[in-house]
Write a protein that holds these residues in place. Structure first.
Motif, PDB file in Angstrom:
ATOM      1  N   ILE A 222      21.058 -42.145   8.747  1.00 21.67           N
ATOM      2  CA  ILE A 222      21.254 -40.877   8.034  1.00 21.67           C
ATOM      3  C   ILE A 222      20.136 -40.656   7.022  1.00 21.67           C
ATOM      4  O   ILE A 222      19.643 -39.528   6.861  1.00 21.67           O
ATOM      5  CB  ILE A 222      22.640 -40.816   7.361  1.00 21.67           C
ATOM      6  CG1 ILE A 222      22.898 -39.413   6.814  1.00 21.67           C
ATOM      7  CG2 ILE A 222      22.784 -41.870   6.286  1.00 21.67           C
ATOM      8  CD1 ILE A 222      22.923 -38.325   7.856  1.00 21.67           C
ATOM      9  N   ALA A 223      19.691 -41.714   6.336  1.00 24.90           N
ATOM     10  CA  ALA A 223      18.577 -41.555   5.394  1.00 24.90           C
ATOM     11  C   ALA A 223      17.310 -41.145   6.130  1.00 24.90           C
ATOM     12  O   ALA A 223      16.551 -40.285   5.664  1.00 24.90           O
ATOM     13  CB  ALA A 223      18.353 -42.849   4.626  1.00 24.90           C
ATOM     14  N   HIS A 224      17.078 -41.760   7.289  1.00 27.07           N
ATOM     15  CA  HIS A 224      15.911 -41.418   8.101  1.00 27.07           C
ATOM     16  C   HIS A 224      15.958 -39.953   8.524  1.00 27.07           C
ATOM     17  O   HIS A 224      14.965 -39.233   8.425  1.00 27.07           O
ATOM     18  CB  HIS A 224      15.863 -42.328   9.327  1.00 27.07           C
ATOM     19  CG  HIS A 224      14.816 -41.967  10.321  1.00 27.07           C
ATOM     20  ND1 HIS A 224      13.471 -42.196  10.115  1.00 27.07           N
ATOM     21  CD2 HIS A 224      14.909 -41.373  11.536  1.00 27.07           C
ATOM     22  CE1 HIS A 224      12.779 -41.767  11.166  1.00 27.07           C
ATOM     23  NE2 HIS A 224      13.633 -41.262  12.038  1.00 27.07           N
ATOM     24  N   ARG A 225      17.112 -39.490   8.973  1.00 25.34           N
ATOM     25  CA  ARG A 225      17.227 -38.101   9.438  1.00 25.34           C
ATOM     26  C   ARG A 225      17.085 -37.114   8.288  1.00 25.34           C
ATOM     27  O   ARG A 225      16.461 -36.065   8.434  1.00 25.34           O
ATOM     28  CB  ARG A 225      18.552 -37.894  10.159  1.00 25.34           C
ATOM     29  CG  ARG A 225      18.645 -38.651  11.473  1.00 25.34           C
ATOM     30  CD  ARG A 225      19.690 -38.054  12.386  1.00 25.34           C
ATOM     31  NE  ARG A 225      19.357 -36.681  12.761  1.00 25.34           N
ATOM     32  CZ  ARG A 225      20.130 -35.917  13.529  1.00 25.34           C
ATOM     33  NH1 ARG A 225      21.276 -36.398  13.986  1.00 25.34           N
ATOM     34  NH2 ARG A 225      19.773 -34.692  13.825  1.00 25.34           N
ATOM     35  N   LEU A 226      17.670 -37.432   7.151  1.00 27.96           N
ATOM     36  CA  LEU A 226      17.530 -36.551   5.989  1.00 27.96           C
ATOM     37  C   LEU A 226      16.067 -36.430   5.573  1.00 27.96           C
ATOM     38  O   LEU A 226      15.565 -35.335   5.310  1.00 27.96           O
ATOM     39  CB  LEU A 226      18.361 -37.069   4.819  1.00 27.96           C
ATOM     40  CG  LEU A 226      19.877 -36.910   4.919  1.00 27.96           C
ATOM     41  CD1 LEU A 226      20.556 -37.647   3.767  1.00 27.96           C
ATOM     42  CD2 LEU A 226      20.279 -35.443   4.912  1.00 27.96           C
ATOM     43  N   ALA A 227      15.373 -37.567   5.508  1.00 32.31           N
ATOM     44  CA  ALA A 227      13.979 -37.545   5.078  1.00 32.31           C
ATOM     45  C   ALA A 227      13.100 -36.775   6.049  1.00 32.31           C
ATOM     46  O   ALA A 227      12.130 -36.122   5.644  1.00 32.31           O
ATOM     47  CB  ALA A 227      13.456 -38.972   4.921  1.00 32.31           C
ATOM     48  N   ASN A 228      13.411 -36.837   7.324  1.00 29.42           N
ATOM     49  CA  ASN A 228      12.599 -36.153   8.334  1.00 29.42           C
ATOM     50  C   ASN A 228      12.914 -34.673   8.432  1.00 29.42           C
ATOM     51  O   ASN A 228      12.244 -33.949   9.186  1.00 29.42           O
ATOM     52  CB  ASN A 228      12.792 -36.815   9.707  1.00 29.42           C
ATOM     53  CG  ASN A 228      12.033 -38.118   9.823  1.00 29.42           C
ATOM     54  OD1 ASN A 228      11.209 -38.444   8.968  1.00 29.42           O
ATOM     55  ND2 ASN A 228      12.297 -38.861  10.867  1.00 29.42           N
ATOM     56  N   ASP A 229      13.911 -34.223   7.724  1.00 27.87           N
ATOM     57  CA  ASP A 229      14.316 -32.811   7.739  1.00 27.87           C
ATOM     58  C   ASP A 229      14.043 -32.235   6.351  1.00 27.87           C
ATOM     59  O   ASP A 229      14.751 -32.524   5.399  1.00 27.87           O
ATOM     60  CB  ASP A 229      15.801 -32.712   8.097  1.00 27.87           C
ATOM     61  CG  ASP A 229      16.277 -31.290   8.317  1.00 27.87           C
ATOM     62  OD1 ASP A 229      16.133 -30.483   7.377  1.00 27.87           O
ATOM     63  OD2 ASP A 229      16.787 -30.986   9.403  1.00 27.87           O
TER      64      ASP A 229
ATOM     65  N   SER B 267      14.373 -29.282   5.034  1.00 29.13           N
ATOM     66  CA  SER B 267      15.438 -28.463   4.475  1.00 29.13           C
ATOM     67  C   SER B 267      16.588 -29.326   3.971  1.00 29.13           C
ATOM     68  O   SER B 267      17.102 -29.118   2.863  1.00 29.13           O
ATOM     69  CB  SER B 267      15.949 -27.471   5.523  1.00 29.13           C
ATOM     70  OG  SER B 267      17.065 -26.756   5.046  1.00 29.13           O
ATOM     71  N   ALA B 268      16.998 -30.304   4.774  1.00 26.35           N
ATOM     72  CA  ALA B 268      18.099 -31.179   4.372  1.00 26.35           C
ATOM     73  C   ALA B 268      17.736 -31.979   3.125  1.00 26.35           C
ATOM     74  O   ALA B 268      18.561 -32.155   2.217  1.00 26.35           O
ATOM     75  CB  ALA B 268      18.465 -32.115   5.520  1.00 26.35           C
ATOM     76  N   THR B 269      16.505 -32.466   3.072  1.00 27.92           N
ATOM     77  CA  THR B 269      16.053 -33.197   1.887  1.00 27.92           C
ATOM     78  C   THR B 269      16.171 -32.331   0.634  1.00 27.92           C
ATOM     79  O   THR B 269      16.705 -32.761  -0.395  1.00 27.92           O
ATOM     80  CB  THR B 269      14.596 -33.660   2.050  1.00 27.92           C
ATOM     81  OG1 THR B 269      14.520 -34.638   3.091  1.00 27.92           O
ATOM     82  CG2 THR B 269      14.067 -34.273   0.762  1.00 27.92           C
ATOM     83  N   ALA B 270      15.667 -31.104   0.724  1.00 28.46           N
ATOM     84  CA  ALA B 270      15.724 -30.205  -0.436  1.00 28.46           C
ATOM     85  C   ALA B 270      17.152 -29.906  -0.846  1.00 28.46           C
ATOM     86  O   ALA B 270      17.466 -29.834  -2.045  1.00 28.46           O
ATOM     87  CB  ALA B 270      14.972 -28.912  -0.115  1.00 28.46           C
TER      88      ALA B 270
END
Length: 267
Positions: A54-61, A63-66
């Motif tokens: 989940i951390a990997h996916r958030l960082a790669n997105d 919009s999700a990171t922001a």
């Protein structure tokens, strides 16, 4: 060692050779299988395998990171998501272009359009007109399922912090060339930062960002706008190709530290 190896692959080769770890290099170096005894670990792309899914996916997105950083009260550059209309009206909705035009109207200094996923500053457009917007959106949507739009801000300086378990292993500024962007692939030069007030502020913000999305090993870009520091993006894959040309020992030491965590070595 293959002469065409990326620095990332070279670093893993050296680590494995020095620690008695068998390494299989597949897919032209984009998939690395490391085995010691009955234990196998993988590295993929620039991801060394320390971060949760989940951390990997958030960082790669972007919009999700922001969104997560905003929820946690960590200052960041907004990245508003727009999905490719080819995904269908039921997914995207009918008013996506009108929403883009509102953003353009509300930001007279311009906006920045870029893929929601991806690194290295590819397909990044700064624009101020509707014609430029349509061109940029067409270019990004031709190869991506989603894009993000951010207000254009005059970045006074940009710093990258490489963290491992909240510890800063590398901190450097990106000295911009003739391009308006600070991307290393666009000609910016990495310059190591010494300890001091700016170093402390950037590391603290990077640690806050890493904790917000729960990431263990990452490079975090922070920017100063109107005298205040904000997070620009988080990268789950730690790429240090440009830095290695100037500081190869530091890059190797950084990857070694991360691989020690992968294999449970004491630091």
């Amino acid at each position: 060692m293959a002469s065409g190896d990326r620095i990332f692959v070279q670093a893993i080769r050296r680590y494995c050779a020095n620690h008695g770890i068998r390494l299989d290099v597949r897919a032209d170096g984009w998939l690395l299988a490391m085995r010691r005894g009955e234990t196998r670990h993988f590295a993929f792309g620039y991801d060394i395998g320390l971060n949760s899914a989940i951390a990997h996916r958030l960082a790669n997105d972007k919009s999700a990171t922001a969104e997560v950083l905003a929820l946690e009260g960590v200052p960041c550059i907004p990245h508003l998501l727009f999905l490719n209309p080819k995904l269908g009206r039921n997914v995207v909705g009918a008013a996506w272009r009108e929403a883009m035009l509102v953003l353009l109207h509300d930001n007279p200094k311009g906006v920045v359009v870029k893929p929601n996923e991806g690194t290295s500053g590819r397909s990044v457009f700064k624009l101020t007109t509707e014609v430029e917007l349509d061109h940029a959106v067409g270019e990004v949507f031709s190869m991506n399922a989603g894009l993000v739009i951010s207000p254009y801000v005059a970045i006074e300086s940009e710093v990258r912090v490489v963290l491992l378990d909240d510890e800063p292993l590398v901190v450097y500024s990106k000295q911009r060339g003739s391009d308006w962007r600070h991307n290393l692939d666009a000609g910016a030069k990495p310059v190591l930062m010494e300890d001091g007030e700016v170093h402390t502020a950037c590391v603290k913000l990077a640690v806050d960002a890493a904790r917000a999305i729960g990431i263990a090993f990452a490079s975090i870009d922070v920017v100063r706008v109107d005298g205040a520091w904000q997070v620009l993006e988080i990268n789950s894959g730690v790429m240090m190709e440009a830095l290695a040309k100037l500081h190869p020992e530091l890059v190797q030491k950084t990857y070694d530290a991360a691989l020690d965590r992968v294999f449970g070595e004491a630091r």
